[in-house]
Design an enzyme around this catalytic site. Structure first.
Site, PDB file in Angstrom:
ATOM      1  NE  ARG A 118      -4.151  -1.942   2.025  1.00  0.00           N
ATOM      2  CZ  ARG A 118      -4.131  -3.122   2.612  1.00  0.00           C
ATOM      3  NH1 ARG A 118      -3.119  -3.451   3.415  1.00  0.00           N
ATOM      4  NH2 ARG A 118      -5.115  -3.991   2.429  1.00  0.00           N
ATOM      5  CE  LYS A 139      -0.320  13.871 -14.201  1.00  0.00           C
ATOM      6  NZ  LYS A 139      -0.643  14.314 -15.577  1.00  0.00           N
ATOM      7  CD  GLU A 181       7.295  15.758 -21.870  1.00  0.00           C
ATOM      8  OE1 GLU A 181       6.813  16.873 -21.574  1.00  0.00           O
ATOM      9  OE2 GLU A 181       6.611  14.723 -21.950  1.00  0.00           O
ATOM     10  CE  LYS A 222       5.531  17.388 -13.991  1.00  0.00           C
ATOM     11  NZ  LYS A 222       6.254  16.257 -14.594  1.00  0.00           N
ATOM     12  CD  GLU A 232      -3.445  16.256 -15.100  1.00  0.00           C
ATOM     13  OE1 GLU A 232      -4.158  15.987 -16.064  1.00  0.00           O
ATOM     14  OE2 GLU A 232      -2.344  15.719 -14.880  1.00  0.00           O
ATOM     15  NE  ARG A 236       1.203  17.075 -12.270  1.00  0.00           N
ATOM     16  CZ  ARG A 236       1.774  16.200 -11.434  1.00  0.00           C
ATOM     17  NH1 ARG A 236       1.413  16.192 -10.158  1.00  0.00           N
ATOM     18  NH2 ARG A 236       2.690  15.367 -11.862  1.00  0.00           N
ATOM     19  CG  ASN A 240      -1.812  16.555 -19.475  1.00  0.00           C
ATOM     20  OD1 ASN A 240      -0.992  15.683 -19.274  1.00  0.00           O
ATOM     21  ND2 ASN A 240      -2.751  16.882 -18.583  1.00  0.00           N
ATOM     22  CG  HIS A 243       1.493  14.982 -23.021  1.00  0.00           C
ATOM     23  ND1 HIS A 243       2.211  16.132 -23.215  1.00  0.00           N
ATOM     24  CD2 HIS A 243       2.297  14.145 -22.311  1.00  0.00           C
ATOM     25  CE1 HIS A 243       3.395  16.012 -22.632  1.00  0.00           C
ATOM     26  NE2 HIS A 243       3.475  14.819 -22.102  1.00  0.00           N
ATOM     27  CG  HIS A 247      -0.545  10.163 -23.930  1.00  0.00           C
ATOM     28  ND1 HIS A 247      -1.133  10.538 -22.746  1.00  0.00           N
ATOM     29  CD2 HIS A 247       0.794  10.269 -23.726  1.00  0.00           C
ATOM     30  CE1 HIS A 247      -0.203  10.871 -21.869  1.00  0.00           C
ATOM     31  NE2 HIS A 247       0.968  10.719 -22.452  1.00  0.00           N
ATOM     32  CG  HIS A 260       6.245  10.166 -23.658  1.00  0.00           C
ATOM     33  ND1 HIS A 260       4.867  10.155 -23.726  1.00  0.00           N
ATOM     34  CD2 HIS A 260       6.573  11.253 -22.897  1.00  0.00           C
ATOM     35  CE1 HIS A 260       4.376  11.178 -23.038  1.00  0.00           C
ATOM     36  NE2 HIS A 260       5.386  11.856 -22.539  1.00  0.00           N
TER      37      HIS A 260
END
Length: 362
Positions: A118, A139, A181, A222, A232, A236, A240, A243, A247, A260
């Site tokens: 956990r 993330k 990026e 960032k 987010e 935030r 993206n 993206h 993606h 990526h």
């Protein structure tokens, strides 16, 4: 060496950036650990794994697990294998996982840390330009064949230890991936930084101080956004930029066919295309950006042959969408991101026009 504190609500931590700091890795831990598991990949292990193991010394029990390099390792199978290794090595809630590598290793190892018993501590030790972004912000995720990063969590690292010496061994493709990026941060936040990016002639041959300045700017942007919006719910989401299509391209082509960052770089141009059409602004640097893509060898040939319907299906599964519409980050002007949602029919038309535009580019 430089450092910056990230004050998130869940776990405040420090990012350290400097040459050779992997050799002093224990000095940057926020706690003392009796047991550490290093997760790395087949590219990074021969280069830096021994350095990190040696730096941990003899007073810590150290185990290592090496995954296959590449986006395909962000899978449920690799995730389960890491858990199996952690169980067999006897890691407990007071152990530490070290993510030694690029974005794939960081995302996978971070998600293992988020879910093992956990949640246990982990440290990011990025070794690529791309990971200046992915290692910051907590993330962590793996991919599903139908959608990228759809299985994941928010789990902040206890520290980020970024040894810039590791950039000396990157391939040109890794440089392209990471600089996408970097330029993303410039587009959404800093026109001056964007101009500096446009002036770069060959990423791996640029003066060290220029690259380190851009890296530091990207990390700072960032970190500031993550502090303001850890999970987010607001600003935030601007990170993206590029993206949504990026993606979809990764998933459609098959994870690992392009990196990526290469996919994001192409997605940025689509976001600029949409921005010019829907914000009534002529983003003059777009032509410069398209030339930048060509100069640095991004796989722009993909854009003239994209499968619009398949990409739409991928984009409809994007976790950022709301109310059955597909959400994009656009720019009202350079440095000023906004959110704009599209209905499927409209977006199909825009993708067809974008595809046609690139089909005529030599």
């Amino acid at each position: 060496m430089k450092s910056i504190n990230v004050k998130t609500a869940s776990v405040p931590y420090t990012i350290y950036v400097g040459e050779g700091i992997r050799h002093q890795i224990k000095d940057f831990f926020s706690h003392r650990y009796d047991q550490v598991m290093i997760i790395t990949d087949t590219h990074v292990a021969p280069l830096y794994l021994d350095d990190v193991v040696s730096a941990l010394g003899n007073d810590i029990k150290v185990s290592t697990y090496i995954i296959q390099a590449g986006e395909s390792s962000k899978s449920i199978e690799a995730f389960e294998a890491c858990h199996t290794e952690a169980i067999n090595e006897g890691l407990n809630r007071h152990s530490l996982i070290i993510a030694l590598g690029g974005g794939v290793v960081g995302d996978l190892a971070g998600f293992v840390a988020a879910t093992y018993m956990r949640g246990i501590d982990y440290v990011q030790v990025p070794t690529t330009v791309l990971a200046h972004d992915s290692s910051v912000g907590g993330k962590v995720a793996i991919n599903h064949p139908l959608a990228k990063n759809i299985i994941g969590s928010f789990h902040q690292p206890n520290s980020v230890i970024y040894d810039t010496e590791t950039l000396s061994t990157l391939s040109e493709q890794e440089w392209r991936s990471g600089m996408a990026e970097i330029i993303k941060h410039a587009w959404i936040h800093d026109p001056t930084m964007l101009s500096t990016c446009f002036e770069l002639e060959q990423f791996s041959e640029e003066p060290k101080e220029v690259i380190e300045h851009l890296l530091w700017k990207g990390i700072s942007i960032k970190a500031n956004i993550v502090e303001e919006d850890e999970k987010e719910h607001g600003v935030r989401s601007y990170l993206n930029f590029g993206h949504t299509l990026g993606h979809a391209l990764e998933a459609e082509l098959g994870y690992g066919e392009i990196t990526h960052g290469e996919a994001v770089a192409l997605g940025i141009d689509f976001a600029l295309f949409l921005s010019e059409r829907y914000t009534q602004q002529k983003l003059l640097p777009r032509k410069a950006y398209q030339q930048w893509l060509k100069t640095h060898g991004y796989p722009i040939q993909i854009l003239g042959s994209i499968h619009v319907d398949s990409l739409l299906e991928m984009m409809k599964r994007d976790k950022k969408n709301i109310h059955q519409s597909i959400r994009f980050v656009l720019l009202s002007e350079t440095g000023y991101p906004i959110l704009h949602s599209f209905e499927e029919k409209t977006l199909r038309q825009e993708l067809e026009m974008f595809k046609k535009e690139w089909s005529t580019v030599e």
